[in-house]
Motif scaffolding. Structure first.
Motif, PDB file in Angstrom:
ATOM      1  N   VAL A  31       0.888  -1.158   0.000  1.00 16.94           N
ATOM      2  CA  VAL A  31       0.000   0.000   0.000  1.00 16.94           C
ATOM      3  C   VAL A  31       0.921   1.202   0.000  1.00 16.94           C
ATOM      4  N   TYR A  37       2.530   7.169  -4.591  1.00 14.95           N
ATOM      5  CA  TYR A  37       1.579   6.914  -5.669  1.00 14.95           C
ATOM      6  C   TYR A  37       1.530   8.095  -6.639  1.00 14.95           C
ATOM      7  N   SER A  68      -7.965   5.769  -5.731  1.00 10.00           N
ATOM      8  CA  SER A  68      -7.110   4.847  -4.988  1.00 10.00           C
ATOM      9  C   SER A  68      -7.426   4.856  -3.503  1.00 10.00           C
ATOM     10  N   TRP A  73      -5.985   1.583  -1.762  1.00  9.56           N
ATOM     11  CA  TRP A  73      -4.730   1.292  -2.453  1.00  9.56           C
ATOM     12  C   TRP A  73      -3.592   2.196  -1.987  1.00  9.56           C
ATOM     13  N   GLU A  75      -2.214   4.893   1.399  1.00  5.88           N
ATOM     14  CA  GLU A  75      -2.392   5.294   2.785  1.00  5.88           C
ATOM     15  C   GLU A  75      -2.717   6.779   2.824  1.00  5.88           C
TER      16      GLU A  75
END
Length: 76
Positions: A31, A37, A68, A73, A75
Motif C-alpha cells: 500500500v 503513488y 485509490s 490502495w 495510505e
C-alpha cells in the motif's frame, strides 16, 4: 520531434517498503503513500502522454488518488 521527457529520480523523502510474508502466509501487495503513488502516476503520465499539460496531469493525478483512496490502495 519533441525531446524525450526527463525521468525524475524518486526523492529520498519518499520511502518505499516491501512487505515480506511470514512462513505459510499469502503474499500481500504494498500500500503506497499518497506521495509515492502521486510520483509514480506523474512519471507514468509523462512517459505515456508527454503532450498533457501540467494542469491536465494535476487533475488526472488528483482523480486517481481519490479513486485509490476509495479502494484502500494508498495510505492517507
Amino acid at each position: 520531434m519533441p525531446p524525450p521527457p526527463v525521468r525524475l529520480q524518486v526523492p529520498p523523502s519518499i520511502q518505499t517498503s516491501t512487505v515480506v510474508p511470514a512462513d505459510g502466509e499469502e503474499p500481500t501487495c504494498d500500500v503506497l503513500s499518497v506521495a509515492e503513488y502521486s510520483f509514480e502516476v506523474t512519471e507514468l503520465l509523462l512517459d505515456a502522454a508527454s503532450w498533457l499539460t501540467g494542469e491536465q496531469i494535476t487533475n488526472l493525478r488528483q482523480q486517481l488518488v481519490q479513486l485509490s483512496r476509495s479502494h484502500g490502495w494508498v495510505e492517507g
